[in-house]
Design an enzyme around this catalytic site. Structure first.
Site, PDB file in Angstrom:
ATOM      1  N   ARG A 160       0.838  -1.204   0.000  1.00 15.43           N
ATOM      2  CA  ARG A 160       0.000   0.000   0.000  1.00 15.43           C
ATOM      3  C   ARG A 160       0.872   1.252   0.000  1.00 15.43           C
ATOM      4  NH1 ARG A 160      -2.551  -3.444   3.865  1.00 15.43           N
ATOM      5  NH2 ARG A 160      -4.582  -4.192   3.179  1.00 15.43           N
TER       6      ARG A 160
ATOM      7  N   ASP B 231      -9.590  -4.041   8.973  1.00 20.98           N
ATOM      8  CA  ASP B 231      -8.676  -5.025   9.563  1.00 20.98           C
ATOM      9  C   ASP B 231      -9.263  -5.564  10.868  1.00 20.98           C
ATOM     10  OD1 ASP B 231      -5.903  -3.841   8.015  1.00 20.98           O
ATOM     11  OD2 ASP B 231      -7.539  -2.479   8.440  1.00 20.98           O
TER      12      ASP B 231
ATOM     13  N   ARG C 146     -11.975  -7.945  10.058  1.00 18.71           N
ATOM     14  CA  ARG C 146     -11.416  -9.234   9.614  1.00 18.71           C
ATOM     15  C   ARG C 146     -10.975 -10.051  10.826  1.00 18.71           C
ATOM     16  NH1 ARG C 146      -7.955  -6.506   4.702  1.00 18.71           N
ATOM     17  NH2 ARG C 146      -9.473  -6.865   3.049  1.00 18.71           N
TER      18      ARG C 146
ATOM     19  N   HIS D 143      -2.698   1.022   8.374  1.00 20.03           N
ATOM     20  CA  HIS D 143      -3.488   0.044   7.612  1.00 20.03           C
ATOM     21  C   HIS D 143      -2.520  -0.567   6.601  1.00 20.03           C
ATOM     22  CE1 HIS D 143      -6.507  -1.879   5.200  1.00 20.03           C
ATOM     23  NE2 HIS D 143      -6.245  -1.116   4.156  1.00 20.03           N
TER      24      HIS D 143
HETATM   25  N1  LIG Z   1      -8.828   1.478   3.153  1.00 14.84           N
HETATM   26  C1  LIG Z   1      -9.065   0.209   2.868  1.00 14.84           C
HETATM   27  O1  LIG Z   1      -9.255  -0.606   3.810  1.00 14.84           O
HETATM   28  C2  LIG Z   1      -9.118  -0.216   1.427  1.00 14.84           C
HETATM   29  C3  LIG Z   1      -9.567  -1.487   1.056  1.00 14.84           C
HETATM   30  C4  LIG Z   1      -9.609  -1.816  -0.289  1.00 14.84           C
HETATM   31  C5  LIG Z   1      -9.185  -0.904  -1.250  1.00 14.84           C
HETATM   32  N2  LIG Z   1      -8.756   0.320  -0.861  1.00 14.84           N
HETATM   33  C6  LIG Z   1      -8.269   1.321  -1.809  1.00 14.84           C
HETATM   34  O2  LIG Z   1      -9.377   1.973  -2.447  1.00 14.84           O
HETATM   35  C7  LIG Z   1      -8.913   2.571  -3.656  1.00 14.84           C
HETATM   36  C8  LIG Z   1      -9.885   2.276  -4.800  1.00 14.84           C
HETATM   37  O3  LIG Z   1      -9.852   0.899  -5.107  1.00 14.84           O
HETATM   38  P1  LIG Z   1     -10.792   0.308  -6.262  1.00 14.84           P
HETATM   39  O4  LIG Z   1     -10.605  -1.165  -6.234  1.00 14.84           O
HETATM   40  O5  LIG Z   1     -12.147   0.897  -6.169  1.00 14.84           O
HETATM   41  O6  LIG Z   1     -10.081   0.902  -7.552  1.00 14.84           O
HETATM   42  P2  LIG Z   1     -10.757   1.123  -8.987  1.00 14.84           P
HETATM   43  O7  LIG Z   1      -9.652   1.265  -9.965  1.00 14.84           O
HETATM   44  O8  LIG Z   1     -11.808   0.078  -9.230  1.00 14.84           O
HETATM   45  O9  LIG Z   1     -11.505   2.522  -8.816  1.00 14.84           O
HETATM   46  C9  LIG Z   1     -10.840   3.736  -8.685  1.00 14.84           C
HETATM   47  C10 LIG Z   1     -11.711   4.776  -9.305  1.00 14.84           C
HETATM   48  O10 LIG Z   1     -11.115   6.046  -9.077  1.00 14.84           O
HETATM   49  C11 LIG Z   1     -11.340   6.822 -10.242  1.00 14.84           C
HETATM   50  N3  LIG Z   1     -10.413   7.935 -10.291  1.00 14.84           N
HETATM   51  C12 LIG Z   1      -9.069   7.909 -10.564  1.00 14.84           C
HETATM   52  N4  LIG Z   1      -8.580   9.168 -10.528  1.00 14.84           N
HETATM   53  C13 LIG Z   1      -9.607   9.982 -10.232  1.00 14.84           C
HETATM   54  C14 LIG Z   1      -9.734  11.382 -10.067  1.00 14.84           C
HETATM   55  N5  LIG Z   1      -8.683  12.195 -10.204  1.00 14.84           N
HETATM   56  N6  LIG Z   1     -10.949  11.890  -9.773  1.00 14.84           N
HETATM   57  C15 LIG Z   1     -12.036  11.086  -9.640  1.00 14.84           C
HETATM   58  N7  LIG Z   1     -11.976   9.767  -9.791  1.00 14.84           N
HETATM   59  C16 LIG Z   1     -10.781   9.215 -10.080  1.00 14.84           C
HETATM   60  C17 LIG Z   1     -11.165   5.833 -11.385  1.00 14.84           C
HETATM   61  O11 LIG Z   1     -11.746   6.318 -12.587  1.00 14.84           O
HETATM   62  C18 LIG Z   1     -11.873   4.602 -10.833  1.00 14.84           C
HETATM   63  O12 LIG Z   1     -13.250   4.567 -11.165  1.00 14.84           O
HETATM   64  C19 LIG Z   1      -7.494   2.016  -3.889  1.00 14.84           C
HETATM   65  O13 LIG Z   1      -6.535   2.957  -3.482  1.00 14.84           O
HETATM   66  C20 LIG Z   1      -7.443   0.804  -2.973  1.00 14.84           C
HETATM   67  O14 LIG Z   1      -6.131   0.462  -2.588  1.00 14.84           O
HETATM   68  C21 LIG Z   1      -8.732   0.679   0.444  1.00 14.84           C
END
Ligand SMILES: NC(=O)c1ccc[n+]([C@@H]2O[C@H](COP(=O)([O-])OP(=O)(O)OC[C@H]3O[C@@H](n4cnc5c(N)ncnc54)[C@H](O)[C@@H]3O)[C@@H](O)[C@H]2O)c1
Length: 314
Positions: A90, A150, A153, A177
């Site tokens: 991450r 987490d 989980r 995280h």
């Molecule tokens: N915090 C947590 O516990 C946790 C858990 C899972 C995933 N995540 C994180 O969540 C994030 C999203 O994951 P995902 O699987 O949905 O990814 P994804 O690629 O499916 O979706 C990301 C979206 O962001 C959009 N995007 C990109 N740049 C942008 C901008 N400048 N303005 C507006 N929209 C924009 C993209 O078009 C896309 O639709 C990742 O960073 C991932 O690591 C966090």
């Protein structure tokens, strides 16, 4: 109009849409606005979600909007950015997503937004810090999803192991995280019994089992990404849980990413710790009395975060 809760979701990828789907199915908020740099995608998601509305528990007005809609939003949830690639940590995502974030936060603040930010994009602790810095909002009103997922989980895994309803398992993971997070075994409980006592009474469960449980939780994202490319349902539901705590003024305790200002002996960093969440955001950080080992692990986690965020915040 005063009782209408508006949530703006920025990023309609897998995580954002899991959140939106859960929001609708749990009947949270009256208005949900979807924004994405890929406008067609956001538009398509809105159409699809709206077609399930006759089956939702309560009406919710969902539309594809713009940053102007943030002006009267109570909550802006950010799930936009690049996801973790297989094998990528991450923290490796940090520079790429920090750049995207600075632009997004500026766009939100240009609307005169004055609500609460909830950040999920990884690395979440660092991007929550970036959101706080760029927005200029009080630290209490900038929240990261932290180790809420987490901790969920961990609760699920312990519940499965002991054959107890996961909702009766009270256990938390704190810290970054990510790879340096830690379980707070010293405060874990099953129902109203300390986990330590439960284990003493069940001789077949060893301390090694607990360590195995924790490792499987810590590495869960890697295992899921290997199999299906991304994780999104668990985080979607975690974000809804935080949203409900905020909008319903619940005073709920969740391990969100919070700004430390001397708590746990650290300052100027966002990291996952238990905090009381209500309509004003983070009401209070709960300072657990950690064992020496837990404190050392927590310090290490914070130090890793601080080191990693240096290039992003300078
Ligand atoms: N915090 C947590 O516990 C946790 C858990 C899972 C995933 N995540 C994180 O969540 C994030 C999203 O994951 P995902 O699987 O949905 O990814 P994804 O690629 O499916 O979706 C990301 C979206 O962001 C959009 N995007 C990109 N740049 C942008 C901008 N400048 N303005 C507006 N929209 C924009 C993209 O078009 C896309 O639709 C990742 O960073 C991932 O690591 C966090």
């Amino acid at each position: 109009m005063e009782n209408i809760n508006r949530v703006v979701l920025i990023g309609t990828g897998a995580v954002g849409c899991s959140y939106a789907y859960s929001m609708i199915n749990q009947g949270v908020a009256e208005e949900l606005v979807l924004i994405d740099v890929n406008e067609a995608k956001a538009e398509g998601e809105v159409m699809d979600l709206n077609h399930g509305m006759p089956f939702a528990p309560s009406p919710i007005n969902v539309w594809h909007g713009s940053y102007r809609d943030c002006e009267t939003a109570d909550l802006v949830v950010i799930t936009a950015g690049l996801p973790q690639k297989p094998g990528e940590t991450r923290l490796e995502l940090v520079e790429k997503n920090a750049k995207i974030f600075k632009q997004i936060i500026q766009n939100v603040m240009n609307s005169k937004f004055n609500g609460i930010f909830l950040v999920a994009t990884n690395p979440v602790d660092i991007l929550t810090y970036v959101t706080w810095k760029v927005s200029g909002l009080p630290k209490e009103r900038v929240i990261g999803s932290g180790t809420v997922l987490d901790s969920a989980r961990l609760r699920f895994a312990i519940g499965q192991y002991l054959k107890v309803d996961t909702r009766n398992v009270h256990a938390a993971i704190i810290g970054e995280h990510g790879d340096t997070e830690l379980p707070v075994w010293s405060h874990a409980a099953v129902g109203i019994e300390p986990l330590k006592t439960v284990l003493e009474n069940k001789k077949e469960i060893s301390k090694e089992c607990l360590q195995d449980i924790f490792v499987s939780v810590r590495d869960a994202a890697y295992h899921i990404i290997e199999r299906k490319g991304a994780t999104f349902y668990g985080i979607g539901m975690s974000l809804v849980r935080i949203t409900k705590a905020i909008l319903n003024n619940e005073n709920s305790i969740l391990t969100v990413s919070s700004y430390l200002n001397g708590e746990y002996g650290h300052s100027d960093v966002y990291v996952g710790v238990p905090a009381i969440i209500n309509r004003s955001g983070i009401r209070e950080i709960i300072e657990l009395k950690l064992t020496e080992k837990e404190k050392t692990q927590f310090d290490h986690s914070v130090n890793v975060l601080k080191e990693t965020m240096k290039p992003v915040i300078s």
